[in-house]
Enzyme design. Structure first.
Site, short mmCIF file in Angstrom:
data_model
loop_
_atom_site.label_atom_id
_atom_site.label_comp_id
_atom_site.label_asym_id
_atom_site.label_seq_id
_atom_site.Cartn_x
_atom_site.Cartn_y
_atom_site.Cartn_z
N ARG A 110 -2.85 -5.45 62.84
CA ARG A 110 -2.68 -6.26 64.04
C ARG A 110 -3.04 -5.42 65.27
NH1 ARG A 110 -2.53 -11.43 65.85
NH2 ARG A 110 -0.66 -11.96 67.04
N THR A 387 -8.94 -18.24 64.04
CA THR A 387 -8.56 -17.20 63.12
C THR A 387 -9.32 -17.56 61.86
OG1 THR A 387 -6.41 -16.99 64.18
CG2 THR A 387 -6.47 -16.45 61.84
N ASP A 429 -0.56 -13.67 72.65
CA ASP A 429 0.43 -13.93 71.59
C ASP A 429 1.77 -13.27 71.89
OD1 ASP A 429 -0.99 -15.67 70.08
OD2 ASP A 429 -1.49 -14.27 68.47
N GLY A 479 -5.38 -21.35 62.63
CA GLY A 479 -4.77 -22.41 63.42
C GLY A 479 -3.49 -22.03 64.14
N1 GLY Z 1 -3.58 -15.31 67.18
C1 GLY Z 1 -2.90 -16.19 66.32
C2 GLY Z 1 -1.85 -15.51 65.51
O1 GLY Z 1 -1.94 -14.32 65.26
O2 GLY Z 1 -0.90 -16.14 65.13
#
Ligand code: GLY
Length: 575
Positions: A110, A387, A429, A479
């Site tokens: 991430r 995504t 996010d 999504g």
């Molecule tokens: N950017 C969407 C997620 O990581 O949930």
């Protein structure tokens, strides 16, 4: 088939044949669409949202590579052929099941907040969230993790050298590939955002400002250069070497926050997956900093208490129980989830069967509970849209379930000059301000506030399900907030409703995320159902196709793949 389509198809087939790692061994049937549409395969399966990338993965499997080799090749290929979400400048999560040890590991790559990030960096002078700054500016970019994550996966669990699995992506970037209708459409849609970046315009648009037409060849010279640097010098090229220099120079020029220190200190991490059980099947999914696995298992625990198969698939009663369960989980998400390296997440409590029992007691069996009365549960007593997902299974018993992202389609829209690399806008996010929704309408709390070096909370839910020791299915999707509920429904469809993975993937889905207090149902569910749900007290919104899932299942020794038909362009292919 019209002549130009035949030509285009032929071009694509030749290209993929030529990039196959050993074209001499490629069997003529492996690019044959009729084979792709046949049912099941014994030796391996690759499913992704983009056909060429699937075929790249398949060629690696056929070469003798394992699922990790193939997955890494798919990940790099998607950065070229599916630039709206495939990436080098984003991040993601990979679940790897290793047949030798029977172990499943979770790789966390991430993105992280830059070290110069500050808690209130997206608030304007009136204390309001400046969504333009959070979603579309240079400040929206997190420190990318993809190159570190894919390289770590290959080094630890793959069998092939990096340069070999990168070769197809390099060739696709250098020699180009035929633009699909989906790619052209997505470029037209994103043009407003891509326009802000000279590099993005140079990559994706012609001098007249138009994206390439369907069938035209898209070459990405700068991206080919970046991929070659990684091939020659490993991930260090991205985090310390020539690419890092270009990223930091770009950040300096544009006033962005990512520094040399951010890049050199970035590390992909191996975490223990979050695990649970559902009607005797074992579920392995992504732990925090994704919320996906925790809430998937939490919802399955609640739903296990109901005889769902008796209610009937997508009956009003069934959807009611699902929606109430979803509300409870997303309410908890808003309070308890965040980067576990910054503050503890009560994972064990949230995925416990006891907690699910308490939550199930709060479900009114007849009527919708308005979301204002659904509060996040208490902590334990003691104590993103765009995504893309791909799944690979090999003949050795290894399975990879990978979701990665730039957040929005084409991320921030900004590409680093001279590299062909699009940067994510993942900083949105984070919870920029408590109780203020992000782009997915998700509310977050203190645990997901911005802090230097912290990973933003995600909903990505790469998941693998086993029946005892046997692999049953692997799935995941795109999504944003809807990823978790899509994965949930694919699993319920297979386990409770006895659907094949293809039926399970295409069956109409629903979604509720607590706030807004709206039940989203795909149109195919019909008007009658909508009326019955309204009677139960739901604010119902009928939608077009929701988000897509890419899955592989295994039955009686055979792999069956499902590329979600909601969004064309994907391919499930085995051999
Ligand atoms: N950017 C969407 C997620 O990581 O949930």
């Amino acid at each position: 088939m019209p002549a130009d389509s035949i030509l285009k198809h032929a071009f694509m087939l030749c290209l993929v044949l030529s990039i196959a790692l050993s074209s001499a061994h490629a069997e003529p049937d492996y690019l044959n669409k009729s084979t792709a549409e046949s049912t099941s395969f014994r030796n391996g399966m690759v499913v992704s949202e983009e056909q060429i990338a699937t075929l790249v993965g398949l060629s690696v499997l056929k070469e003798g590579g394992n699922a990790v080799d193939a997955a890494v090749a798919v990940g790099f290929a998607l950065a070229v052929t599916h630039p709206r979400a495939g990436n080098l400048g984003g991040g993601g999560f990979m679940l790897v099941h290793l047949s030798k040890t029977g172990r499943t590991v979770a790789i966390d790559y991430r993105e992280k907040a830059p070290l110069k990030a500050t808690r209130n960096m997206f608030l304007d002078e009136n204390g309001k969230v400046d969504t333009e700054r959070a979603r579309h500016s240079i400040y929206s970019c997190g420190v990318p993790g993809t190159v570190a994550g894919l390289s770590l996966a290959l080094e630890k669990y793959g069998t092939m050298p990096l340069e070999k699995v990168l070769a197809p992506a390099i060739r696709l970037a250098e020699e180009g590939f035929a633009v699909t209708p989906e790619l052209r459409k997505s470029l037209l849609k994103a043009k407003g955002r891509l326009k802000k970046s000279g590099e993005s315009m140079e990559i994706f648009f012609k001098n007249n400002g138009e994206p390439p037409r369907e069938g035209e060849i898209l070459r990405q010279k700068n991206l080919a250069w970046s991929l070659k640097e990684i091939s020659k010098n490993g991930p260090g090229a991205f985090y310390r070497g020539t690419i890092a220099k270009k990223i930091t120079a770009y950040m300096k020029k544009e006033g962005g926050l990512i520094t040399e220190q951010d890049l050199t200190s970035y590390e992909a991490l191996i975490r223990e997956p979050v695990t649970g059980s559902y009607r005797g099947y074992s579920i392995h999914s992504m732990p925090p900093p994704s919320s996906g696995g925790v809430h998937l298992i939490q919802m399955l625990n609640i739903l296990e208490r109901y005889p769902l198969s008796q209610y009937g698939h997508n009956s009003a009663r069934y959807i009611h129980i699902l929606s109430e369960t979803m509300k409870l989980a997303y309410a908890d998400r808003s309070k308890h989830l965040g980067d576990p390296d910054f503050s503890p997440v009560p994972t064990a409590h949230l995925v416990s069967k006891q907690y699910a029992k308490r939550l199930a007691n709060r479900v009114n069996p007849q009527k919708a509970t308005p979301s204002i009365y659904v509060k996040p549960g208490s902590p334990p007593p003691a104590g993103g849209t765009d995504t893309t997902h791909f799944t690979v299974a090999d003949r050795f018993g290894n399975v990879v379930s990978n979701t990665y992202t730039l957040n929005f389609a084409y991320g921030s829209g900004l590409a680093v000059a001279g590299t062909g690399i699009l940067l994510n806008n993942e900083m949105d996010d984070f919870s920029a301000k408590p109780a203020t929704p992000n782009a997915y309408g998700l509310i977050g709390g203190e645990k997901n506030s911005i802090a230097p070096g912290k990973r933003m909370l995600s909903s990505m839910t790469p998941t693998i399900v086993f029946n005892g020791e046997e692999f049953l299915l692997a799935t995941g999707g795109r999504g944003g907030s809807r990823i978790i509920t899509s994965v949930l429904q694919v699993i319920l469809n297979v386990i409770d409703h006895k659907m094949s993975i293809r039926e399970a993937t295409s069956a109409p889905r629903i979604h509720h995320q607590w706030l807004p207090d709206t039940l989203y149902v795909e149109r195919e569910t019909g008007k009658d159902l909508e009326a019955r749900l309204r009677e139960k007290g739901y604010e119902v919104k009928r939608t077009g196709p929701m988000e897509s899932a890419q899955s592989v299942a295994k039955t009686e020794g055979l792999f069956l793949g499902a590329a979600d038909p909601r969004h064309p362009g994907g391919l499930a292919q085995g051999y």
